[in-house]
Design a protein around this motif. Structure first.
Motif, PDB file in Angstrom:
ATOM      1  N   THR A  18      88.364  54.126 122.823  1.00 57.43           N
ATOM      2  CA  THR A  18      88.439  55.513 123.281  1.00 57.43           C
ATOM      3  C   THR A  18      88.979  56.416 122.175  1.00 57.43           C
ATOM      4  O   THR A  18      88.499  57.541 121.987  1.00 57.43           O
ATOM      5  N   SER A  22      87.212  59.644 120.211  1.00 60.27           N
ATOM      6  CA  SER A  22      87.823  60.969 120.005  1.00 60.27           C
ATOM      7  C   SER A  22      87.775  61.367 118.532  1.00 60.27           C
ATOM      8  O   SER A  22      87.539  62.537 118.214  1.00 60.27           O
ATOM      9  N   THR A  39      82.955  73.634 123.326  1.00 55.76           N
ATOM     10  CA  THR A  39      82.502  72.290 123.689  1.00 55.76           C
ATOM     11  C   THR A  39      80.985  72.197 123.697  1.00 55.76           C
ATOM     12  O   THR A  39      80.420  71.239 124.205  1.00 55.76           O
ATOM     13  N   TYR A  49      80.745  64.407 122.523  1.00 53.98           N
ATOM     14  CA  TYR A  49      81.785  64.962 123.387  1.00 53.98           C
ATOM     15  C   TYR A  49      81.663  64.407 124.805  1.00 53.98           C
ATOM     16  O   TYR A  49      82.640  63.977 125.412  1.00 53.98           O
ATOM     17  N   ARG A  50      80.443  64.388 125.344  1.00 55.96           N
ATOM     18  CA  ARG A  50      80.233  63.876 126.696  1.00 55.96           C
ATOM     19  C   ARG A  50      80.497  62.374 126.782  1.00 55.96           C
ATOM     20  O   ARG A  50      81.047  61.886 127.774  1.00 55.96           O
ATOM     21  N   HIS A  52      82.638  60.702 124.999  1.00 55.20           N
ATOM     22  CA  HIS A  52      84.093  60.551 124.989  1.00 55.20           C
ATOM     23  C   HIS A  52      84.691  60.943 126.341  1.00 55.20           C
ATOM     24  O   HIS A  52      85.485  60.192 126.914  1.00 55.20           O
ATOM     25  N   LEU A  53      84.311  62.100 126.855  1.00 57.73           N
ATOM     26  CA  LEU A  53      84.880  62.537 128.129  1.00 57.73           C
ATOM     27  C   LEU A  53      84.501  61.615 129.280  1.00 57.73           C
ATOM     28  O   LEU A  53      85.342  61.317 130.141  1.00 57.73           O
ATOM     29  N   ASN A  54      83.275  61.142 129.299  1.00 55.91           N
ATOM     30  CA  ASN A  54      82.873  60.236 130.368  1.00 55.91           C
ATOM     31  C   ASN A  54      83.661  58.939 130.289  1.00 55.91           C
ATOM     32  O   ASN A  54      84.048  58.366 131.314  1.00 55.91           O
ATOM     33  N   GLU A  57      87.023  59.641 131.707  1.00 53.34           N
ATOM     34  CA  GLU A  57      86.889  59.721 133.167  1.00 53.34           C
ATOM     35  C   GLU A  57      86.813  58.329 133.781  1.00 53.34           C
ATOM     36  O   GLU A  57      87.412  58.070 134.842  1.00 53.34           O
TER      37      GLU A  57
END
Length: 131
Positions: A18, A22, A39, A49-50, A52-54, A57
């Motif tokens: 993770t 980033s 973003t 970006y997606r 990483h964010l997913n 989450e």
């Protein structure tokens, strides 16, 4: 002393992965010219970006059930399912980066591993109430 050494190693690997995601987002900000706090603006950046964010989450769901499953099925089985989750995340990242429409397999592997750990945990809790 940590009793679940393999699960601890999987946890560290997942967190390290993770962090790498980033760093990738940060590097792509510079490379694509998408300055914080934006973003969006470049498809390559947006995909990274997606991803990483997913992943972040999914961590919220995955990490608790990973550790709650250890007392139920033991360190080896829990860690093995954790490795499957990590493989799913890597597959998700690779496919999403190439073509977001093809991210399904990685997402299903991730979700399947999380649901398996959740089911294991529910069984363990139920057995605890019946004992």
């Amino acid at each position: 002393m940590i009793e679940a050494k393999l699960t601890a190693l999987v946890t560290i690997a997942v967190i390290f992965y993770t962090i790498l995601l980033s760093f990738r987002v940060g590097a792509l900000r510079g490379k694509t010219g998408v300055a914080a706090p934006a973003t969006s603006g470049h498809p390559t950046f947006e995909r990274a970006y997606r991803v990483h964010l997913n992943t972040v989450e999914q961590l919220v769901l995955f990490l608790p059930v990973l550790w709650l499953a250890v007392p139920v099925v033991g360190d080896v089985w829990t860690a093995a399912i954790g490795v499957v989750w990590l493989i799913g995340r890597v597959l998700y990242a690779v496919t999403y980066t190439r073509d977001p429409a093809k991210r399904g397999a990685g997402m299903l592997i991730t979700l399947g591993a999380t649901l398996a750990l959740m089911a294991i945990t529910v069984v363990g809790v139920a057995r605890g109430f019946m004992a």
